[in-house]
Design an enzyme around this catalytic site. Structure first.
Site, mmCIF file in Angstrom:
data_model
loop_
_atom_site.group_PDB
_atom_site.id
_atom_site.type_symbol
_atom_site.label_atom_id
_atom_site.label_comp_id
_atom_site.label_asym_id
_atom_site.label_seq_id
_atom_site.Cartn_x
_atom_site.Cartn_y
_atom_site.Cartn_z
ATOM 1 N NE ARG A 88 -7.570 3.624 10.330
ATOM 2 C CZ ARG A 88 -7.077 2.899 11.337
ATOM 3 N NH1 ARG A 88 -5.938 2.259 11.205
ATOM 4 N NH2 ARG A 88 -7.722 2.829 12.483
ATOM 5 N N GLY A 127 0.832 -1.210 0.000
ATOM 6 C CA GLY A 127 0.000 0.000 0.000
ATOM 7 C C GLY A 127 0.859 1.249 0.000
ATOM 8 C CG HIS A 172 13.967 37.097 2.108
ATOM 9 N ND1 HIS A 172 13.939 36.091 1.162
ATOM 10 C CD2 HIS A 172 15.277 37.434 2.281
ATOM 11 C CE1 HIS A 172 15.173 35.835 0.780
ATOM 12 N NE2 HIS A 172 16.014 36.634 1.437
#
Ligand code: FAD
Length: 462
Positions: free
Chosen positions: A266, A173, A437
């Protein structure tokens, strides 16, 4: 007689119970397992604690680039496990205190419906004017890989790192849970192979970014096999032999592993609850359908969280819990928001809103802006230059449709994008906002600027 009883104290249930109590409802919460549900005990929190530990190991190795050379850290897996438990305990204890502090009565035991307003817990009966079902989900299984606690494990057992790090780990998975465990165990020293049935890991996510993530995982030593089905395994003297087949059919191949993690999704926990006694309907997959106010087909009975519908995410459960509680208290409330999603791999992957493909499928002409992490000053200082920000807007009116981020800080940055979508912002709004920044948030701004051909730190394609 309670005003409201909530079944389950996972993120959905405890949010619902606390909000109901805040609104003055006489509230009880019933819990069969541990307070905090899957998320706090065996989901979001312990995985993130282990991901942080594994990532710290990697950071120590990478520090050699700027002249800090650490000896290979000694790994004490027992201590790592105790630290994970300490984090979990602090949070679950906190939730128990919050329930108590808000006046929510906690009833221990497994609840079953006896009628739409009546529940039975270990022989005692409780009545409530309204009931919220928040029973969550459990790991799904596939034929040939029945979890046995030894060879085939679910995410819950795989969290117990103190059991040891397998030399070769096969993850079945390539969704969120599979990839997060692949990241943890490859950092801790396992050779990890991820097998995914569909054509890409993280099915449904933006393929451009998924490709970049797959490349990063490969660099980290994780092998990814897509369009591949795991069909069965047999024990060997030393390990397991797993048979894999191309999803489209064809010749099988075998692969050896020491342990298998089954991470194939699930299933909702809706069986055994006596829903028939209340008249509450489920769909063919066992999910409980609800209205936008989270009410089931039975007035006064609500369902929230994993038991209702995908995506199975804690913050979706939390919001649904608040909506259900507000509605049960007589307030107008509906769930109609964007749901951001995060994968805590390295680099992190986060998204909100539509992918480019989804927008095009709806017939929308899209404008796309991109900004690579490699052009970000902040990303460079953090030694994390893989990934990019991708901003999708409606070409006709510049309204933002979706934002997808692969890179450092994606899990936090996505909240700005979610707010922008909720406020119906345009790409121009994102581009015009001053971002500090040097930060990773600038990358969001630059991707929005790039959408209009005006990013400063890359050459814009016309
Ligand atoms: P749950 O958390 O499943 O809680 C349900 C509770 O109900 C349980 O405590 C259970 O004992 C109780 N219960 C069930 N039936 C009864 C009954 N009849 N009587 C009494 N009590 C009952 N989501 C994220 O958003 N971010 C993440 O990073 C993330 N990581 C995850 C990692 C893993 C390994 C896993 C497995 C999941 C992860 N999730 C994550 C998903 C997240 O854990 C779930 O979406 C979330 O827990 C759902 O919350 P819930 O309230 O619906 O139910």
């Amino acid at each position: 007689m309670y005003d409201l009883i909530v079944i389950g104290t996972g993120p959905g249930g405890y949010h619902a119970a606390i909000r109901a109590a805040q609104l003055g409802l006489k509230t009880a919460a019933i819990e069969a397992g541990d307070v905090g549900g899957v998320c706090l005990n065996v989901g979001c929190i312990p995985t993130k604690a282990l991901l942080h530990a594994a990532e710290t190991l990697e950071q120590a190795r990478k520090a050699a680039e700027f002249g800090l050379v650490y000896a290979e850290p000694e790994r004490d897996l027992g201590k790592m496990g105790r630290w994970r438990d300490k984090v979990v305990k602090k949070l679950t204890g906190g939730v128990a205190n919050l329930l108590k502090g808000n006046g929510v009565e906690l009833i221990r035991g497994f609840a079953r419906f006896k009628g739409p307003h009546r529940l039975e817990v270990d022989g005692s009966e409780f009545e409530a004017k309204k009931i919220i079902i928040a029973t969550g989900s459990r790991p799904a299984t596939i034929p040939g890989f029945e979890p046995d606690g030894e060879n085939v494990l679910t995410s819950t057992e795989m969290l117990r790192v103190e059991r040891g790090v397998p030399g070769r780990l096969l993850v079945i998975g390539g969704g969120v849970i599979g990839l997060e465990f692949a990241s943890i165990y490859s950092r801790l020293g396992s050779r990890v192979t991820v097998v995914e049935y569909t054509q890409q890991i993280l099915p449904g996510s933006d393929p451009e970014l998924v490709k970049l993530l797959a490349r990063s995982l490969k660099k980290q030593g994780v092998t990814v096999k897509t369009s591949t089905r795991a069909v069965g395994y047999e024990p060997l003297e030393d390990g397991l032999r797993v048979t894999l087949e191309p999803a489209a059919g064809g010749d099988a191949e075998t692969l050896e592993a020491d342990r298998i993690l089954l991470a194939v999704g699930r299933t909702p926990v809706s069986e055994g609850l006596g829903l028939d006694a209340a008249g509450v309907k489920t769909d063919e997959r066992g999910f409980i359908p609800t209205s936008e106010s989270m009410e089931t087909n039975v007035p006064g009975v609500y369902a929230i969280g994993d038991v209702t519908r995908p995506p199975l995410l804690a913050h979706k459960a939390m919001k649904e819990g608040l909506v259900a509680a507000e509605h049960a208290a007589g307030r107008p409330a509906a769930f109609d928001q964007q749901i951001p999603a995060v994968v805590y791999t390295q680099p992190e992957f986060a998204s909100v809103g539509m992918t480019e493909a989804e927008a095009r499928e709806k017939g929308i002409e899209v404008a796309v802006g991109r900004f690579p992490m490699s052009a970000s000053g902040r990303a460079l200082t953090l030694q994390q230059t893989e990934g990019m920000v991708k901003v999708i807007a409606d070409a006709a009116n510049d309204l933002l449709l979706g934002v997808h981020i692969l890179g450092p800080g994606a899990s936090d940055l996505i909240a700005e994008a979610a707010l922008a979508l909720e406020m119906a912002a345009t790409a121009e709004d994102l581009a015009l906002t001053i971002h500090p920044h040097p930060t990773l948030s600038e990358n969001l701004m630059e991707a929005a600027e790039n959408l209009h051909g005006r990013a400063i730190h890359i050459l814009n394609k016309r």
